[in-house]
Enzyme design. Sequence first.
Site, PDB file in Angstrom:
ATOM      1  N   LYS A 677       0.859  -1.178   0.000  1.00  0.00           N
ATOM      2  CA  LYS A 677       0.000   0.000   0.000  1.00  0.00           C
ATOM      3  C   LYS A 677       0.899   1.232   0.000  1.00  0.00           C
ATOM      4  CE  LYS A 677      -2.233   2.735   2.938  1.00  0.00           C
ATOM      5  NZ  LYS A 677      -2.130   3.858   2.035  1.00  0.00           N
ATOM      6  N   GLU A 758       9.368   2.145  11.163  1.00  0.00           N
ATOM      7  CA  GLU A 758      10.301   3.281  11.068  1.00  0.00           C
ATOM      8  C   GLU A 758       9.482   4.555  11.136  1.00  0.00           C
ATOM      9  OE1 GLU A 758      13.562   3.039  10.684  1.00  0.00           O
ATOM     10  OE2 GLU A 758      13.728   0.896  10.234  1.00  0.00           O
TER      11      GLU A 758
END
Length: 1009
Positions: A677, A758
């Site tokens: 995505k 992250e």
Amino acid sequence: MRSLQAEIEQHGRRIFELVDQHPESLFSKAGFYQRLMALSMRDEQLKLQLFRFVDVLPSLRTSREIVEHLQEYFAEARDSQRISELLGAGVRLASTVPWISGPILRWNVSEMARQFIAGRNPDDVMRTLRRRRTQKIGFTVDLLGEAVVSEPETDEYAARYLALLEGLARETKNWTDPLGKNSELFPVVNLSVKISALYSQINPADPADAIAHLAPKLRPLLRRARELGAFINFDMESYAHKNTTLELFKTVFTEEEFKDWPHAGIVTQAYLRDSETDLRDLIEWGRARGTRFAVRLVKGAYWDYETTKSRQNGWACPVYLQKPESDTNFETLTRLLLENESIVTAAFGSHNVRSIAHAQALADELGLDPSRFEFQLLYGMAGPIKRALVDMGYRVREYCPVGELLPGMSYLVRRLLENTSNEGFLRAKFSENAAAEELLRDPCEILRERRNGVPTQSKATINMTTTTPKTQPGASYENAPLTNFALPENQEKMRTALREQRKQFGRKVPLTINGEKIWTDKMFSSVNPSQPDQIVGYASEAGIPEAERAVAAARAAFEKWRLTPLQERARLLERVAEILERRRFELSALEVFEVGKPWSQADGDIAEAIDFCTFYARQMRLMGRPRLTQNVPGEESYHHYWPRGVALVIAPWNFPMAILCGMVSAALVTGNTVIMKPSEQSVIIGATLMEIYEEAGVPPGVLNFLNGKGSVIGAHMVEHKDVDLIAFTGSREVGLWIWESAGKTREGQRELKRVICEMGGKNAMIVDSDADLDEAIVDSIYSAFGFQGQKCSALSRLIVLEENYDRVMQRLLGAAASVRVGNPEEPDVMVGPVIDEAAYRRILEYIEIGKSEATLAFQAKEVPPHGYFIPPTIFTDVKPTMRIAREEIFGPVLSVMKVRDLDEAIKVANGTDYALTGGFFSRSPANIERVKAQLEAGNVYINRPCTGAIVARHPFGGFKMSGGGTKAGGEDYLLNFLVPRVVTENVTRHGLAPEKTPEYRDEFLWQKR
Ligand SMILES: Cc1cc2nc3c(=O)[nH]c(=O)nc-3n(C[C@H](O)[C@H](O)[C@H](O)COP(=O)(O)OP(=O)(O)OC[C@H]3O[C@@H](n4cnc5c(N)ncnc54)[C@H](O)[C@@H]3O)c2cc1C
């Protein structure tokens, strides 16, 4: 008739005879400089430390600082012993009475600099020039200075050039030509100009922009030089500036006003492989122009820089790698110049007697009068050779740098390097006393011998092939080179790609589930943030039903994909890398339009995507096979990995290709199936990556492309029982939610979900009191404002020690004001638009918060009126508790914090929730060690920008609220996508055990074909 070689030898021997009557004092054994040279030539490591020390010395303010640095640089006992040799009493005094040894050292280095710098200011230099006049030596004067980082600094420079020119003309009014012949070709006043001093934003990708800024600065100088009857020479600097310098020269001197002015010159560097083509082109230009011009032929002063830089970037090295190649080319170009003497006046800039004698002999052969060309040598070098040439009746000009010690340091270090170079002529002649016969050999012959394997004394070729010790597998990995936009062909390819991309605006992209193209009723539009009315493309939007189908497809494809041999999976990534490389310019151009990336940053993103593919393919090959744990008879125990299952990859828009491709590639090569995505803002790039994977042959269902709202389909899939792994890069808010949500176990869930997360940063850079500000300012500006401050690694807090604060701020604000903001379709732009309206509004809100909390020290005035352009902004008086010092802004906003000392600097740097990147500018070895050990950041950068991580070289990722401690592009990254497993088999039968146990066994992992 005697051969040319015989003539060269005769000229050379004559020079040596004259030289030997007055040996070179610089290479004698007495004095600080001489001892420094001797030590440097004995010990390469010590040479490095010595030169670094010389480099920092002028910026040290107190004697204590000098002595502390001395002790830090030469901490090892062996070095300390050598330094005692160098300084005599200096170092022994150092530890006890710094106020004595500090000044002694400073005095010694100043004296040494004085040997190469002809004067501190125009008045000072006149004394030198008058002395030289009595010796029949002419001059060209060069202004030393700090690297310019801002336009006010370039204006200052231009004014200094003009004042110098006026002064020289006034003081030398009655001087006449030393040879009294052909003097019209050689004006007495000769000024050497460096174009990098006249425009701070030269971008090698955009010579036209540089010329547009440089020409107006140069014209007044040229006009005045012409009025005063002076000569202007364009010096040549690094390769990145070469084409701009050549183009500028040709452009300005073709203008009506200067077309018929013969007193302009330029430099050709013979160490460049393309120098012959350039020189031929210049000569042709000169003939078309119809007016004489001059060329100073040199070998080139940036050999170490060019070789290091090209190796770092993976570029073809622009310079020759063997010294005799440069020497041979110098001779080839000498011939070219002398044979075209009717249009070009030659100046030979060399201290090498062979090169000089060759020019003399060739001029004789061509019947040229010695007064029609000249030899140029550097101030403070090769004095006896200058004298010899004058005695022989040749025209000699000395290149005289003028300036203060501090700005002159880089010049001094270049000279020191040159004098101690293993292959340098001066060292061979004056330090090693090589025989005349050896020194006058034909370089062509030396090359021939080398090719035939006859051993020579050269060490430089060895230097070039020596690489870093291969301590890590990553050390032998080769990254995809960045595109060198200094090359015109690459500029052209990029412009063409931008034109082509424009034609594709408005394209439509579907979802891809199980290999099927799916169009939904809803379409997303992705716009160009520089011009939001331009729609880059439309993408089908997935809802929950499509998300369900994608998870099911990935689940179904998993069983087959996990059993696909790793070689096949690795080859898939390599094919993707090949396609990315083939479509490189097209993809970069798409990034310029879809996310507003400047050219080089867009190219860097594609290069990084390629690297992720090739690096992970390679890592999987290294670690993917079952490996014997211990070699014991009768038992085979193999440690290996299984994939986790279905991976959901949620990527951001700021590295729209690299991060998406990196996470997808890691998941696929480890045998997981994937739902990718992309960010809504970079969906067309995401869809293009899907196309590329399909072209590379990814099987249906193994990779599925789903575009949609994170809050809808993203959230649904994160919570899905059939999703085993989530690889996420993005905001802290979403990252923390994923982390928490994945911790819950849902009904029917097989695996504990793994999260690779992250997030953001609030990255700090500390500027020490002894930092090299030329670098610190440029790199801070780039780190803070490059790609509009939208990299998670971007600098947002600059922490400056108070000793340096005023100077740093003065230069920083000037540099910020000089940065170009605009549409990144133009190559010279550093700051483009932020990604969308929401970001635009959020950043403006932060700027308002900053105004209420701190002092607005700078805000760019000019930004394009349309598009999401935020003016680069700098706040001062920022305190660690303020919101602008704690919260991630993700835009071109920099907070500057003043601190007392390094203790406070580290405390402030570490005082946020984040730990992603951090930087430090310093030349104190002890402080550098301390910061390396104490700065809380996943990636710590010393004396360089804090952005621009390269796969394998700088594995990237942070900790605290910046991420889960994983390192994208690092050796152990793939482990996050795998579960470890050990299989143990007793292979004895009645005590009988096989003799040998194979180190690897992989037959039980892959499907039999
Ligand atoms: C008056 C004057 C003006 C100058 N102006 C400029 C200028 O504008 N721009 C500029 O770049 N330089 C300039 N130079 C510097 C010049 O380029 C040389 O660096 C320097 O003069 C040393 O060359 P040489 O012929 O004197 O000595 P040599 O000892 O014969 O040559 C040393 C040179 O050889 C080359 N070299 C060394 N090792 C290798 C290797 N392994 N493979 C290939 N080549 C190698 C390097 O260029 C090195 O500087 C100028 C020099 C002078 C004298």
